[in-house]
Design an enzyme around this catalytic site. Structure first.
Site, PDB file in Angstrom:
ATOM      1  N   GLY A  37       0.824  -1.160  -0.265  1.00  0.00           N
ATOM      2  CA  GLY A  37       0.643   0.166  -0.006  1.00  0.00           C
ATOM      3  C   GLY A  37       0.361   1.418  -0.200  1.00  0.00           C
ATOM      4  O   GLY A  37       2.528   1.330  -0.054  1.00  0.00           O
ATOM      5  N   SER A 117     -13.237 -13.112  -4.431  1.00  0.00           N
ATOM      6  CA  SER A 117     -12.705 -13.025  -6.352  1.00  0.00           C
ATOM      7  C   SER A 117     -13.373 -13.582  -6.857  1.00  0.00           C
ATOM      8  O   SER A 117     -13.507 -15.218  -6.168  1.00  0.00           O
ATOM      9  CB  SER A 117     -10.764 -13.521  -5.949  1.00  0.00           C
ATOM     10  OG  SER A 117     -10.625 -13.639  -7.065  1.00  0.00           O
ATOM     11  N   TYR A 141      -4.453 -19.001  -4.228  1.00  0.00           N
ATOM     12  CA  TYR A 141      -4.962 -17.467  -4.197  1.00  0.00           C
ATOM     13  C   TYR A 141      -6.087 -17.641  -3.987  1.00  0.00           C
ATOM     14  O   TYR A 141      -6.792 -16.855  -2.878  1.00  0.00           O
ATOM     15  CB  TYR A 141      -4.078 -16.228  -4.928  1.00  0.00           C
ATOM     16  CG  TYR A 141      -5.111 -14.667  -5.439  1.00  0.00           C
ATOM     17  CD1 TYR A 141      -4.974 -13.788  -3.961  1.00  0.00           C
ATOM     18  CD2 TYR A 141      -6.271 -15.176  -5.793  1.00  0.00           C
ATOM     19  CE1 TYR A 141      -5.407 -12.321  -4.771  1.00  0.00           C
ATOM     20  CE2 TYR A 141      -7.204 -13.644  -6.294  1.00  0.00           C
ATOM     21  CZ  TYR A 141      -6.514 -12.939  -5.167  1.00  0.00           C
ATOM     22  OH  TYR A 141      -7.460 -11.799  -5.183  1.00  0.00           O
ATOM     23  N   LYS A 145      -9.184 -17.438  -1.006  1.00  0.00           N
ATOM     24  CA  LYS A 145     -10.195 -16.588  -0.679  1.00  0.00           C
ATOM     25  C   LYS A 145     -11.416 -17.206  -0.512  1.00  0.00           C
ATOM     26  O   LYS A 145     -12.630 -17.075   0.563  1.00  0.00           O
ATOM     27  CB  LYS A 145     -10.286 -16.112  -1.952  1.00  0.00           C
ATOM     28  CG  LYS A 145      -9.590 -14.586  -1.925  1.00  0.00           C
ATOM     29  CD  LYS A 145      -9.285 -13.437  -1.666  1.00  0.00           C
ATOM     30  CE  LYS A 145      -8.196 -11.824  -1.860  1.00  0.00           C
ATOM     31  NZ  LYS A 145      -8.502 -10.951  -1.137  1.00  0.00           N
ATOM     32  N   HIS A 189      -1.129  -6.348 -13.710  1.00  0.00           N
ATOM     33  CA  HIS A 189      -2.240  -5.919 -14.444  1.00  0.00           C
ATOM     34  C   HIS A 189      -2.360  -5.387 -15.643  1.00  0.00           C
ATOM     35  O   HIS A 189      -1.656  -4.869 -16.607  1.00  0.00           O
ATOM     36  CB  HIS A 189      -2.939  -5.153 -13.794  1.00  0.00           C
ATOM     37  CG  HIS A 189      -3.937  -6.325 -12.425  1.00  0.00           C
ATOM     38  ND1 HIS A 189      -2.325  -5.765 -11.046  1.00  0.00           N
ATOM     39  CD2 HIS A 189      -3.910  -7.518 -12.309  1.00  0.00           C
ATOM     40  CE1 HIS A 189      -3.234  -6.450 -10.747  1.00  0.00           C
ATOM     41  NE2 HIS A 189      -4.292  -7.493 -11.056  1.00  0.00           N
ATOM     42  N   ILE A 207       1.483 -10.103 -25.267  1.00  0.00           N
ATOM     43  CA  ILE A 207       0.528 -10.867 -25.767  1.00  0.00           C
ATOM     44  C   ILE A 207       0.047 -12.060 -25.635  1.00  0.00           C
ATOM     45  O   ILE A 207       0.413 -12.768 -26.187  1.00  0.00           O
ATOM     46  CB  ILE A 207      -1.013 -10.098 -26.822  1.00  0.00           C
ATOM     47  CG1 ILE A 207      -0.746  -9.080 -27.643  1.00  0.00           C
ATOM     48  CG2 ILE A 207      -2.326 -11.482 -26.917  1.00  0.00           C
ATOM     49  CD1 ILE A 207      -1.658  -8.556 -28.040  1.00  0.00           C
TER      50      ILE A 207
END
Ligand code: UDP
Length: 323
Positions: A37, A117, A141, A145, A189, A207
């Site tokens: 953060g 998620s 991950y 969750k 991202h 890509i």
């Protein structure tokens, strides 16, 4: 309900939510360990440096402030890293959340909104994915969750916890006024990487796969604007007395990697250097949400429904980043 503890409130989605809640008259107490953060992103006078893996630091916050409800964003989010170092992910994302729940229950706080998620679903058996889609995560991950969601359901039955797990699809975009944005290190991202390639900060965008079973051969995802996510958190918070459970947050619109690149070129007026690369392991061809439940139960609808508008906010941030 006025005082909201926002854990992970210095991160990307957390900071936008703190800003939004502040504008709606809430007082946010932000707790963050600042590992990922940014202190500059916290738009609240109340900031506590705290780590989910240090229960004493959490207990101290609940002793210091009268907390009405919690929004929990604090998590490590690199899917690939979660495969290579699951211990790191289960300790922070799972044990850390148990510590947070302990502190809440010890202080009589029973309301929580949680960043879950679409990774809890794993590979899609059908699309659009509704909340009834089987949950079979394919990495630690997503597994973590899902475990948290399971713990919530058990704690709801046993201790009267009121919770809303918001299953995000692809969070994207930045604050419309340009004062908050996405700043990950490392950045993985698609949208920020494309924009950074356009700005010449990266050589090109790779890509990952052009041979998927989709109209243009590239993966399709459901990109949802971070301010729409922030609004959904407020609505979920305000419904916790009558609602407890889980809801998808997506737009229901699918956009391919190539479509993102074209949209970015359109918005910026500049070409994007591209390289075709192999598929990234673990990427399903198509992921997008059935978002009727959010509309029905929260009265929520995404305001950003055109990918160009989402990318425009991200571009503004990339050109004038503050952190
Ligand atoms: N992607 C890509 N090149 C990149 C990063 C991402 O082609 O450098 C693709 C990725 O394969 C996926 C989509 O862009 O289909 C969105 O990826 P991102 O990492 O942004 O989010 P995810 O869907 O993994 O949560």
């Amino acid at each position: 309900m006025k005082n909201i503890l926002v854990v992970g409130g210095a991160g990307y989605i957390g900071s936008h939510t703190v800003k939004h809640l502040g504008q709606q008259g809430y007082t946010c107490i932000v707790a963050d360990n600042l590992v990922y953060g940014h202190r500059e992103a916290v738009q609240s006078p109340f900031f506590e440096l705290a780590d989910l893996q240090n229960p004493a630091s959490l207990q101290a916050i609940f002793s210091k402030y009268r907390i009405d409800a919690v929004i929990h964003f604090a998590a490590y989010t690199y899917v690939g890293e979660s495969v290579e170092d699951p211990r790191k992910y289960y300790h922070n994302n799972l044990v850390g959340t148990i510590n947070l729940l302990d502190a809440m229950l010890d202080h009589g706080v029973k309301k929580i909104v949680f960043s879950s998620s679409c990774a809890t679903y794993g590979n899609p058996l059908y699309t659009p994915m509704d909340e009834a889609h089987p949950q079979k995560p394919i990495n630690p991950y997503g597994q973590g969750k899902l475990m948290v969601e399971t713990i919530f359901a058990d704690y709801a039955r046993a201790y009267g916890l009121r919770y809303m797990a918001l299953r995000y699809f692809n969070a994207a975009g930045c604050s419309h006024d340009g004062d908050l944005g996405e700043s990950h290190t490392p950045e993985t991202h698609l949208i920020p990487l494309v924009l950074q390639a356009i700005r010449g900060e990266r050589e090109c965008i790779k890509i990952f796969g052009t041979d998927y079973d989709t109209p243009d051969g590239t993966c399709q995802r459901d990109y949802i604007h971070v301010e729409d996510l922030a609004l959904a958190h407020q609505l979920a918070l305000e419904k916790l007395d009558s609602l407890s459970g889980y809801i998808n947050l997506g737009t229901g619109i699918k956009t391919s990697v190539k479509e993102i690149i074209s949209a970015a070129e359109r918005v910026t007026g500049k070409p994007c250097p591209v390289q075709i690369a192999p598929r990234r392991p673990g990427d399903p061809a198509i992921l997008f949400a059935a978002q009727g439940k959010a509309q029905q139960l929260l009265g929520w609808q995404p305001r950003y429904t055109h990918i160009d508008d989402i990318i425009r906010t991200a571009w503004q941030w990339e050109c004038h980043k503050k952190f």
